[in-house]
Each structure stands twice: as C-alpha cells, then as structure tokens.
Motif scaffolding. Structure first.
Motif, PDB file in Angstrom:
ATOM      1  N   ARG A   6       0.836  -1.199   0.000  1.00 11.62           N
ATOM      2  CA  ARG A   6       0.000   0.000   0.000  1.00 11.62           C
ATOM      3  C   ARG A   6       0.873   1.252   0.000  1.00 11.62           C
ATOM      4  NH1 ARG A   6      -4.113  -0.408   4.771  1.00 11.62           N
ATOM      5  NH2 ARG A   6      -3.471   1.732   4.672  1.00 11.62           N
ATOM      6  N   GLN A  30      -1.507   5.606   8.971  1.00  9.74           N
ATOM      7  CA  GLN A  30      -1.048   4.731   7.886  1.00  9.74           C
ATOM      8  C   GLN A  30       0.077   3.819   8.352  1.00  9.74           C
ATOM      9  OE1 GLN A  30      -2.582   4.732   4.815  1.00  9.74           O
ATOM     10  NE2 GLN A  30      -3.969   6.162   5.823  1.00  9.74           N
ATOM     11  N   GLY A  62       0.493   2.931  -3.348  1.00 10.52           N
ATOM     12  CA  GLY A  62       0.033   2.043  -4.412  1.00 10.52           C
ATOM     13  C   GLY A  62       1.067   2.070  -5.525  1.00 10.52           C
ATOM     14  N   ASP A  63       0.625   2.306  -6.755  1.00  7.56           N
ATOM     15  CA  ASP A  63       1.548   2.371  -7.888  1.00  7.56           C
ATOM     16  C   ASP A  63       2.012   3.792  -8.185  1.00  7.56           C
ATOM     17  OD1 ASP A  63       1.402  -0.387  -8.351  1.00  7.56           O
ATOM     18  OD2 ASP A  63      -0.432  -0.153  -9.525  1.00  7.56           O
ATOM     19  N   THR A  64       1.580   4.759  -7.370  1.00  5.73           N
ATOM     20  CA  THR A  64       1.889   6.161  -7.626  1.00  5.73           C
ATOM     21  C   THR A  64       3.150   6.593  -6.894  1.00  5.73           C
ATOM     22  OG1 THR A  64      -0.460   6.655  -7.857  1.00  5.73           O
ATOM     23  CG2 THR A  64       1.003   8.527  -7.457  1.00  5.73           C
ATOM     24  N   GLU A  82      -4.988  12.599   0.414  1.00  2.00           N
ATOM     25  CA  GLU A  82      -6.031  11.779   1.031  1.00  2.00           C
ATOM     26  C   GLU A  82      -6.733  10.861   0.019  1.00  2.00           C
ATOM     27  OE1 GLU A  82      -5.160  14.769   2.031  1.00  2.00           O
ATOM     28  OE2 GLU A  82      -4.621  14.225   4.073  1.00  2.00           O
ATOM     29  N   PRO A  83      -7.089  11.361  -1.184  1.00  2.00           N
ATOM     30  CA  PRO A  83      -7.704  10.442  -2.169  1.00  2.00           C
ATOM     31  C   PRO A  83      -6.784   9.275  -2.529  1.00  2.00           C
ATOM     32  CG  PRO A  83      -8.064  12.721  -2.831  1.00  2.00           C
ATOM     33  CD  PRO A  83      -7.111  12.742  -1.660  1.00  2.00           C
ATOM     34  N   LEU A  84      -5.467   9.550  -2.609  1.00  2.00           N
ATOM     35  CA  LEU A  84      -4.513   8.473  -2.888  1.00  2.00           C
ATOM     36  C   LEU A  84      -4.512   7.445  -1.758  1.00  2.00           C
ATOM     37  CD1 LEU A  84      -1.103   9.794  -4.280  1.00  2.00           C
ATOM     38  CD2 LEU A  84      -2.634   8.123  -5.315  1.00  2.00           C
ATOM     39  N   GLU A  86      -6.879   6.829   0.337  1.00  2.00           N
ATOM     40  CA  GLU A  86      -8.156   6.107   0.335  1.00  2.00           C
ATOM     41  C   GLU A  86      -8.186   5.058  -0.770  1.00  2.00           C
ATOM     42  OE1 GLU A  86     -11.114   9.169   0.077  1.00  2.00           O
ATOM     43  OE2 GLU A  86     -10.525  10.014   2.008  1.00  2.00           O
ATOM     44  N   SER A  87      -7.510   5.334  -1.885  1.00  2.00           N
ATOM     45  CA  SER A  87      -7.559   4.406  -3.021  1.00  2.00           C
ATOM     46  C   SER A  87      -6.814   3.109  -2.732  1.00  2.00           C
ATOM     47  CB  SER A  87      -6.994   5.061  -4.274  1.00  2.00           C
ATOM     48  OG  SER A  87      -5.578   5.169  -4.197  1.00  2.00           O
ATOM     49  N   VAL A  88      -5.906   3.122  -1.764  1.00  2.00           N
ATOM     50  CA  VAL A  88      -5.147   1.918  -1.451  1.00  2.00           C
ATOM     51  C   VAL A  88      -5.579   1.306  -0.120  1.00  2.00           C
ATOM     52  CG1 VAL A  88      -3.126   2.519  -2.812  1.00  2.00           C
ATOM     53  CG2 VAL A  88      -3.229   3.209  -0.419  1.00  2.00           C
TER      54      VAL A  88
END
Length: 89
Positions: A6, A30, A62-64, A82-84, A86-88
């Motif tokens: 993550r 996190q 993630g992959d970012t 925060e959106p990143l 949440e995406s993982v």
C-alpha cells in the motif's frame, strides 16, 4: 490483486526527512513498508531506476510515485494525498 505494498518508503538510517515522512504518515493512521537503501545497494539501484532520483525518502502510494517528503506535504496541502491514501485502503 497487485502485490505492491500500500505504502512503500525508500529510506536511509540517518535521514531527517525519512523520519518526518514516517511521522506524518503515522499521524494519518497509515502503515508502510520501509526499504533501507543504505543497507542494500541493489535496492538503491532499484529505487533510482523507478524514480530517477537519488535522494531519500522516495514514497510510493500504491503504484503512484509521490516523491520525497516535501512532495508528499505539497500533495497533502493541495488536497491530493487523502484520495490516494483512500484508493489503497
């Protein structure tokens, strides 16, 4: 399902920005996987190949590739972190 952790942080032992990045992520609740590039030259080469940067920390969510500590804080201030996270989740 991706086997990418993550949150992945490339660090060294004596890096105040690495500590700051980990403290910031901890304040966000996190967890992360830490790779010490000072202890493993092969991992340093992998980090440079992935990021085209030699400085630490280098942070992936993630992959970012987020970048370093300053990049992560700038992304946070711009509302993009925060959106990143949440995406993982």
């Amino acid at each position: 399902m991706s086997d990418t952790p993550r949150i992945l942080i490339y660090t060294t032992a004596v890096c105040p920005y690495c500590v700051a990045a980990k403290n910031f992520l901890k304040s966000k609740g996190q967890a992360w996987t830490e790779i010490r590039v000072d202890a493993d030259p092969a991992e340093r080469e992998k980090m440079v190949a992935l990021t085209r940067r030699t400085s630490v920390p280098q942070i992936f969510i993630g992959d970012t590739h987020v970048g370093g500590y300053d990049d992560m804080i700038a992304l946070h201030r711009a509302g993009g972190l925060e959106p990143l996270l949440e995406s993982v989740a």
